[in-house]
Design a protein around this motif. Sequence first.
Motif, PDB file in Angstrom:
ATOM      1  N   GLU A 372      27.947  45.128  40.498  1.00  0.00           N
ATOM      2  CA  GLU A 372      28.764  46.327  40.284  1.00  0.00           C
ATOM      3  C   GLU A 372      29.993  46.321  41.178  1.00  0.00           C
ATOM      4  OE1 GLU A 372      25.967  49.822  38.589  1.00  0.00           O
ATOM      5  OE2 GLU A 372      25.994  49.629  40.779  1.00  0.00           O
ATOM      6  N   THR A 373      29.788  45.919  42.421  1.00  0.00           N
ATOM      7  CA  THR A 373      30.913  45.897  43.360  1.00  0.00           C
ATOM      8  C   THR A 373      31.957  44.878  42.908  1.00  0.00           C
ATOM      9  OG1 THR A 373      29.332  46.439  45.101  1.00  0.00           O
ATOM     10  CG2 THR A 373      31.522  45.712  45.799  1.00  0.00           C
ATOM     11  N   SER A 376      33.807  46.065  39.864  1.00  0.00           N
ATOM     12  CA  SER A 376      34.752  47.155  40.120  1.00  0.00           C
ATOM     13  C   SER A 376      36.011  46.666  40.844  1.00  0.00           C
ATOM     14  CB  SER A 376      34.077  48.262  40.929  1.00  0.00           C
ATOM     15  OG  SER A 376      33.769  47.778  42.219  1.00  0.00           O
ATOM     16  N   TYR A 422      30.945  48.573  33.257  1.00  0.00           N
ATOM     17  CA  TYR A 422      32.281  48.308  33.807  1.00  0.00           C
ATOM     18  C   TYR A 422      33.224  47.640  32.807  1.00  0.00           C
ATOM     19  CZ  TYR A 422      30.386  49.697  38.271  1.00  0.00           C
ATOM     20  OH  TYR A 422      29.825  50.419  39.276  1.00  0.00           O
TER      21      TYR A 422
END
Lengths: 485, 485
Positions: A372-373, A376, A422
């Motif tokens: 996720e990091t 993003s 995302y």
Amino acid sequence: MDMLSELRPIFYPRALAVVGVSRDETKFGSRFLQALLDFGFKGKIYPVSPAGTEILGLRTYPNVRDVPGPVDLAAIMVPAHLVPAVLEDCLAKGVKGAEVFTSGFAETGEERGRDLERELTLIARRGIRIVGPNCFGIYCPASGLTLLPGGDFPRESGPVAFISQSGGHAVEFAREARGRGIRFSKVISYGNGCDLNEADLLEYMAQDSETKIVAMYIEGPREGRRFAQLVRGLAPRKPVVIWKAGLTRAGGRAAHSHTASLGGEEAVWDALFKQAAAVPVCGLEELADTVLAFLHLPASTGRRAGVVGGGGGISVAAADACDRVGLDVPPFDDGVQQKLGEILPAAGTSVRNPVDIGRPLVPPQDFERVLETVASADCVDTIIATQAMFHVLAGTFKLPPREGERFLQGLIRTPARVRDRYGKPIVIVLPVGPDEVEMVEAEERRREIRDQYLSMGIPPFPTLERAARAVANVATYFARAAQAR
Amino acid sequence: MDMLSELRPIFYPRALAVVGVSRDETKFGSRFLQALLDFGFKGKIYPVSPAGTEILGLRTYPNVRDVPGPVDLAAIMVPAHLVPAVLEDCLAKGVKGAEVFTSGFAETGEERGRDLERELTLIARRGIRIVGPNCFGIYCPASGLTLLPGGDFPRESGPVAFISQSGGHAVEFAREARGRGIRFSKVISYGNGCDLNEADLLEYMAQDSETKIVAMYIEGPREGRRFAQLVRGLAPRKPVVIWKAGLTRAGGRAAHSHTASLGGEEAVWDALFKQAAAVPVCGLEELADTVLAFLHLPASTGRRAGVVGGGGGISVAAADACDRVGLDVPPFDDGVQQKLGEILPAAGTSVRNPVDIGRPLVPPQDFERVLETVASADCVDTIIATQAMFHVLAGTFKLPPREGERFLQGLIRTPARVRDRYGKPIVIVLPVGPDEVEMVEAEERRREIRDQYLSMGIPPFPTLERAARAVANVATYFARAAQAR
């Protein structure tokens, strides 16, 4: 007449004559007949043979003209010198198409073979379209037509067309593709291309609504200029992946004796690839990897890769591999690095790009937060994550027995979830790991996991090099196609 | 003192202290201890831990100085800031060597880490040789020492040394090598190389009679000039296969954050490889393939390849692949072509080079005659033959059930026989074939056949590209080594 209508009898024959079948089961004729029966050809089959009355349970006819009903397509495997006469019979019978499996034409390099092939070309102009000679035919799951050999090919259709000058590659790709979930609209082995050539077949695929991705294996194009024009027109709409063989000196020589092709110069082809947004690949492995990537990756797939893996050396190798194929691995900004630093311990890891998670695998919740990091991060278009699951599968990374499966399932489901959240494409590297004979059960499980990824639209590759190359090919295509539009 | 004596306590310790073991089984300390026990370390093991009295059935000591007997080697995995004190204790105890697994030194890029690492270097000069920090240690089957993790590594020794700046690659290569019959004298993960670096370890391998082939993974050499000199001296006697990583921009960045290495320029390395007869490889796959080739191929292995395979397109691809890695595929003269023409049918085959046998497999007696004819050609140094046995294994090339095994065994035994008769090296391409989950039994059989080839000294590769690259590397080496001698 448009190509769709003109080639309909060839791809979707309602009745097929197989000319040159003998009782000898090792011969091409009866092997092809058997492949058709195994595969389940949907139309009528008429074996044509001068001797006998029945082969493999089917009534035979001495000549194609003796067949009672109409015939759309003739599959011809009589000796080369008899092919013109059979084609004349086909013309007389009103057969619209022929696939000539027989070899011994221009590819022999001899005058006689060249003459015979010219004869075929002239007959074709009188009203029958020919695939071949020196080919393995056509595979079209929708009509139940298959290659020789091809009784075991998938029955389901798919969006990929493969136009191949080589029969061996046609068969090999159709087989190799099975395990990777690649399914075909049509596969054509067109051999010497005495009538229908790479340009005609590409024109057909441009119109064919079943076909979304075109893959090609070409030794020497018969109509270079027309072909280049067609590629230019089609590539911005449908990816055209081209393996141009015979560009090296030795390869050119081999191509000449295989399909009487002239290899052509690498520079001419390079120019075509650059101008036309066609995707050049080098070898069957890259062809299959690239098609797989096109099946699953969206137009937003870009060259800036976020790379996630376990082990510092593996990160260095990953960065080198990305750079070599032209992918960027941009360093993360402080914000992203800090977020990653909150997930991973400081020692033995790296929060730059590639992200080194420090171990082959981290628990699913940590893996999800890392992905996720990375997803993003503004500087990242596409994510390549290595999941060295063989450590669990082969028992070198020990987890409590029940937990192992839950752990793996958690990891497997993470990428699709992060992609959906995302909107950034993710590919997975799923290495084979130790390959002793006793480790084959781990390989079986690895294949099951691969299939699970495929079912979620996450393309898995066995090595990072292959993943990076496929992503680079897809990213380059979408960038060029956008410019060309 | 010579390197053999100086590093004896490190490679062949009679007693080993493991400093920094806790009861937590997921921590490095106890995992390493477990690996040593699983692997069967032959000397004494002394766990050192401030808490408790016993771990994994072994009595613990609060400090290395409390160990009753002499200690040759200390494996250290305490937090970074505690490492200097532990090394001081080791010096006081008279320990001759240490492997420092702990990370958090120069590779962090921070002042504190760099200072700590300098401290280690200074301590080393006072009488203890250090491997690491930021490493996975040493695997030496003869003494029972193994890497973390490495409890499952082969117990047998072999002629290959692997000197790796990356612990991940050290472990991965040792594991991947298992299935390919590659066995090691030593594998060293040397990490940041604060004391013993690539040059020291290469110097040791030059003297080590157990080691016949040296493989290396290097991010940035610590002593570039000395290293180059050592390579120049050693390479003509023992092949030195070097994977230099971090040469690309992204790779260089990753190398810096992995082992605090400066990547160096590709041109400098290229010059070294050319002058020094070292063998450059790019990635673990090529490293393993090249080492495998060196294990089995003789000094007569040359660049002029005779290529044998089934299928015209496959021949073109083979010729291209050979040309790309710098192998010649010289056309056969009329005499050889005529002899091949007597074995193979005219249509659908090629008697030039590559030889297209027309089908995936021909019967053993025909295969033997083809190989013999190619081996007897003056223009051929080395033979690369593809055996697409998956067609039989996966049942797409049908043979009577009992005959299948006899057919395969005949084919498998042919290359070694022809090699022995004609004195020309032969490598085999043994493709994986269709890889659906259900096909895993065919893969198991393929691995068995691979092992059979290995037992006869015939190196098998899964693709022609990989076989050609490995042969080219070996041929280039022997040509350069002969010049350098």
